[in-house]
Write a protein that holds these residues in place. Sequence first.
Motif, PDB file in Angstrom:
ATOM      1  N   ALA A 112       0.835  -1.211   0.000  1.00 27.34           N
ATOM      2  CA  ALA A 112       0.000   0.000   0.000  1.00 27.34           C
ATOM      3  C   ALA A 112       0.867   1.257   0.000  1.00 27.34           C
ATOM      4  O   ALA A 112       2.086   1.177   0.123  1.00 27.34           O
ATOM      5  N   TRP A 113       0.241   2.410  -0.129  1.00 23.79           N
ATOM      6  CA  TRP A 113       0.937   3.696  -0.199  1.00 23.79           C
ATOM      7  C   TRP A 113       1.963   3.666  -1.337  1.00 23.79           C
ATOM      8  O   TRP A 113       3.105   4.082  -1.174  1.00 23.79           O
ATOM      9  N   SER A 114       1.546   3.124  -2.469  1.00 28.11           N
ATOM     10  CA  SER A 114       2.444   3.082  -3.620  1.00 28.11           C
ATOM     11  C   SER A 114       1.637   3.510  -4.842  1.00 28.11           C
ATOM     12  O   SER A 114       0.796   2.743  -5.316  1.00 28.11           O
ATOM     13  N   HIS A 115       1.854   4.721  -5.281  1.00 25.32           N
ATOM     14  CA  HIS A 115       1.151   5.345  -6.419  1.00 25.32           C
ATOM     15  C   HIS A 115      -0.314   5.643  -6.098  1.00 25.32           C
ATOM     16  O   HIS A 115      -0.876   6.610  -6.591  1.00 25.32           O
ATOM     17  N   THR A 116      -0.949   4.754  -5.331  1.00 24.93           N
ATOM     18  CA  THR A 116      -2.293   5.035  -4.819  1.00 24.93           C
ATOM     19  C   THR A 116      -2.287   4.668  -3.338  1.00 24.93           C
ATOM     20  O   THR A 116      -1.338   4.046  -2.854  1.00 24.93           O
ATOM     21  N   TRP A 117      -3.372   5.046  -2.660  1.00 25.34           N
ATOM     22  CA  TRP A 117      -3.452   4.780  -1.216  1.00 25.34           C
ATOM     23  C   TRP A 117      -3.308   3.282  -0.913  1.00 25.34           C
ATOM     24  O   TRP A 117      -2.450   2.865  -0.135  1.00 25.34           O
ATOM     25  N   GLN A 118      -4.125   2.459  -1.596  1.00 23.78           N
ATOM     26  CA  GLN A 118      -4.077   1.020  -1.321  1.00 23.78           C
ATOM     27  C   GLN A 118      -3.016   0.288  -2.145  1.00 23.78           C
ATOM     28  O   GLN A 118      -2.693  -0.863  -1.868  1.00 23.78           O
ATOM     29  N   GLY A 119      -2.517   0.947  -3.159  1.00 22.43           N
ATOM     30  CA  GLY A 119      -1.368   0.405  -3.880  1.00 22.43           C
ATOM     31  C   GLY A 119      -1.637  -0.800  -4.770  1.00 22.43           C
ATOM     32  O   GLY A 119      -0.695  -1.461  -5.184  1.00 22.43           O
ATOM     33  N   GLY A 120      -2.902  -1.083  -5.089  1.00 20.65           N
ATOM     34  CA  GLY A 120      -3.160  -2.335  -5.820  1.00 20.65           C
ATOM     35  C   GLY A 120      -3.344  -2.200  -7.323  1.00 20.65           C
ATOM     36  O   GLY A 120      -3.826  -3.128  -7.950  1.00 20.65           O
ATOM     37  N   ILE A 121      -2.958  -1.054  -7.908  1.00 18.27           N
ATOM     38  CA  ILE A 121      -3.265  -0.879  -9.339  1.00 18.27           C
ATOM     39  C   ILE A 121      -1.986  -0.976 -10.183  1.00 18.27           C
ATOM     40  O   ILE A 121      -1.129  -0.092 -10.169  1.00 18.27           O
ATOM     41  N   SER A 122      -1.911  -2.072 -10.959  1.00 17.02           N
ATOM     42  CA  SER A 122      -0.679  -2.359 -11.701  1.00 17.02           C
ATOM     43  C   SER A 122      -0.333  -1.288 -12.733  1.00 17.02           C
ATOM     44  O   SER A 122       0.844  -1.071 -13.021  1.00 17.02           O
ATOM     45  N   GLU A 123      -1.348  -0.649 -13.295  1.00 17.55           N
ATOM     46  CA  GLU A 123      -1.048   0.308 -14.380  1.00 17.55           C
ATOM     47  C   GLU A 123      -0.169   1.470 -13.903  1.00 17.55           C
ATOM     48  O   GLU A 123       0.457   2.147 -14.704  1.00 17.55           O
ATOM     49  N   PHE A 124      -0.109   1.694 -12.591  1.00 22.63           N
ATOM     50  CA  PHE A 124       0.727   2.788 -12.082  1.00 22.63           C
ATOM     51  C   PHE A 124       2.140   2.338 -11.700  1.00 22.63           C
ATOM     52  O   PHE A 124       2.937   3.139 -11.222  1.00 22.63           O
ATOM     53  N   ASN A 125       2.431   1.053 -11.873  1.00 22.88           N
ATOM     54  CA  ASN A 125       3.774   0.569 -11.508  1.00 22.88           C
ATOM     55  C   ASN A 125       4.870   1.389 -12.180  1.00 22.88           C
ATOM     56  O   ASN A 125       4.718   1.819 -13.331  1.00 22.88           O
ATOM     57  N   THR A 126       5.978   1.578 -11.483  1.00 21.32           N
ATOM     58  CA  THR A 126       7.091   2.347 -12.041  1.00 21.32           C
ATOM     59  C   THR A 126       7.627   1.651 -13.293  1.00 21.32           C
ATOM     60  O   THR A 126       7.956   0.455 -13.244  1.00 21.32           O
ATOM     61  N   VAL A 127       7.705   2.415 -14.366  1.00 20.67           N
ATOM     62  CA  VAL A 127       8.182   1.836 -15.625  1.00 20.67           C
ATOM     63  C   VAL A 127       9.643   1.399 -15.450  1.00 20.67           C
ATOM     64  O   VAL A 127      10.460   2.128 -14.878  1.00 20.67           O
ATOM     65  N   GLY A 128       9.949   0.197 -15.920  1.00 25.02           N
ATOM     66  CA  GLY A 128      11.338  -0.272 -15.866  1.00 25.02           C
ATOM     67  C   GLY A 128      11.656  -1.101 -14.636  1.00 25.02           C
ATOM     68  O   GLY A 128      12.685  -1.771 -14.590  1.00 25.02           O
ATOM     69  N   ARG A 129      10.814  -1.067 -13.631  1.00 23.39           N
ATOM     70  CA  ARG A 129      11.084  -1.874 -12.441  1.00 23.39           C
ATOM     71  C   ARG A 129      10.388  -3.229 -12.588  1.00 23.39           C
ATOM     72  O   ARG A 129       9.351  -3.340 -13.238  1.00 23.39           O
TER      73      ARG A 129
END
Length: 763
Positions: A450-467
Amino acid sequence: MKFPYTLFTLFITLSSFCVAQDQSISSPHIEKQLNMLLSKMTLKEKVGQTCQITLDVLLLRDSSGTVIEPIRVDPKKVDEAIIQYGVGSVLNVGWHSLGLDDWAHVMETVHGVYKNKKSKTPIIYGIDAIHGVNYTVGATLFPQEIGLAATWNPKLAKQFGEVTAYETRASGIHWNFSPVLDLGRQPLWSRHFETLGEDPYLASEMGKAIICGYQGRKGVDSEHVAACMKHFVGYSNPKSGRDRTPAWIPEKYMQELYLPTFKAAVQEGALTVMINSGVLNGIPGHANYHLLTEVLKEEWGFEGFAVSDWEDFLMLNTIHRTAETTKDGIIQAINAGLDMSMVPNSPQYQEYCTLMIEAVSEGSISNERLDDAVRRILRVKLILGLYEKNLNQAKSYPKFGSEAHQKTALNSALESITLLKNENILPLKKGQKILISGPTSNDLIFLNGAWSHTWQGGISEFNTVGRKSIREEIERMAGKENCLFSQGAELYLNETFEESRIVDSEDFKTKAEQSDVIILCLGEYPSTEKPGDIRSLNLNPEQIELAKLAQATGKPVVLILVEGRPRIIREVVEKSSAIVQAYLPGDFGAEALGKLLYGEENFSGKLPYSYPRYDGQIEFYDHPRSVDRDNSNEFKGYDPQWDFGYGMSYTDFEYSDIRLSNNEMNEGDSIVVMVDVTNIGKEDGKEVVQMYISDHFASSVIPTGKSLKAFKKINLSKGMKKTVSFVITKKDLFFIDSKGEWIIEQGTFSVNIGNQIKTFKLN
Ligand code: BGC
């Protein structure tokens, strides 16, 4: 004989990490400015300063009320909130991360009001950048706090703080709602991963280091931010395990366990604090005058400001029922010692300001209390340089997302990931055929939580590109031709509760047959706060079933745990060839894991908590003797799967020749303890040397079993020996007696490092 409390305070004060101790965060110059500023403010302006709204309130929306993308701040809403109501603070909401350009637009508009002289007071903007600036695209994402704690390396924690502060400032933001200093003693709690583990000493040392990194050694300059100690205090131990539900913590354990991390942070110069949204011993965190005013501000001398958590003045009325009306809730919280309310929506904020003005006008909140709150808020604004009109505009932040920052994040992940079991299967050999499987193997969201790109952090489309996900990284390291993939099981949310299901077990079995080793990634779906509530600490049955299926193939199984909480896996421990705790290692987690699994790097992480074996038997390493009664299986209460401080390495360390400078401690004495540590294995490695002390007998209350009093992480090349020394002073021997006072008692104590033990007497 009992020794007095003041001695204890003195020792605590001297054990500082970053700032000079007992030094006020303010200065005569700042106080003079504050007098001047306050004397020119109207009641309405003062009240506005205590009000914090979300960025959402200020955004342009379409006719259906949906925020327009890319986001744009609505000047009319800014005028209403910041100019008309004089709102003093804005906080981020976590719908998704923004690019640096978007942040520049937001900050330009929000700060523009002050710059263009339309308001007398600048805004302070706060964000939850809790494992890196998780709401800025391209920022460097680190392991979550629990993983950082597992490094047992305060230097890394400080570097994490520095990188995060720098990248927060690159986003134009001056205030970070971090670190969480709540003690991780309720593994069911959805925010366990946001803590620094179960031990107050480890958590204090790591917490101080993070704050030092955030705020800077010499004060908050253009590369640093204000820290926020969260969530004062007792939030982390809800009796039910569910978020924001009541905690019962007797005074002795408040003093010994839950308060020290916060006290150490105040002494470190932390500028702000956020209040516990739950209930402690029958009193809502936001209504606790004793803790907020008497302890935090009066006894500890905290000069920064206290911000509420989300809507908490309302909760006093709607949830906790200590206030009959919204207005009573505001009065209760502000009079308890709250300085700023996270209101945070519209039209709530207009109502908040109106009610607060009424409360002050009719005397329910005194002018002195209001002035004190505003003075604290403005003090922090001055310290942060927010009154400077140019606000570091000219400064660029070339190191944002840089390789150097990424390397620090990678190092943190490398030093955090913890090897719990290894039966000669790790390191993996190049050329082995690998089956990669399991619900957490195939997406970066599981590594960040959680707390990753969104509050709950569960949305893959926001994953950091290249990681990379674990699957991608193993395929890169082993060569795609050597890897097979079968999902095995998947995690999903049923309403808000996490569940798992088996996926195509036939495919799994067939591919297992064709492999030499199975890398099985289990764990948790990203979540936090209420959405992260669970009903049992047991890992979901389908994940356990998948592990058993894997083990039944007869192929060696390497279990990778990607989880914020230690979920119970007892049934599949014995037949796993290796078990690795990855925690939530962040964007560089897969890379770190790959290097560790293939032996390019050595493991050095150690558990920052006791890993439970049974969900009905949660105990901590410092339990008193009565928890165990004796060491028979029948009566053993502390029977974890793995002990606090445990973690293996590819090499072996031998402890020898523990010695004390003195076997007796008299008034004013200290004892130096030394131990030799030798790397007797075949690899270079890092070892965390941990010193525990236990009191044999205490007459006023039962003594704790043992407590961590010092640690050092050392580098040892193969064959090398190092002597490690620690100093034991009286502060290490204090405890809270039956009257709630810090005392020490004469008698015998053991000091224990590795398998080495010595005793000494306190006269
Ligand atoms: C959380 C805080 C967080 C705040 C702002 C609350 O719900 O409890 O930890 O800082 O939201 O996002």
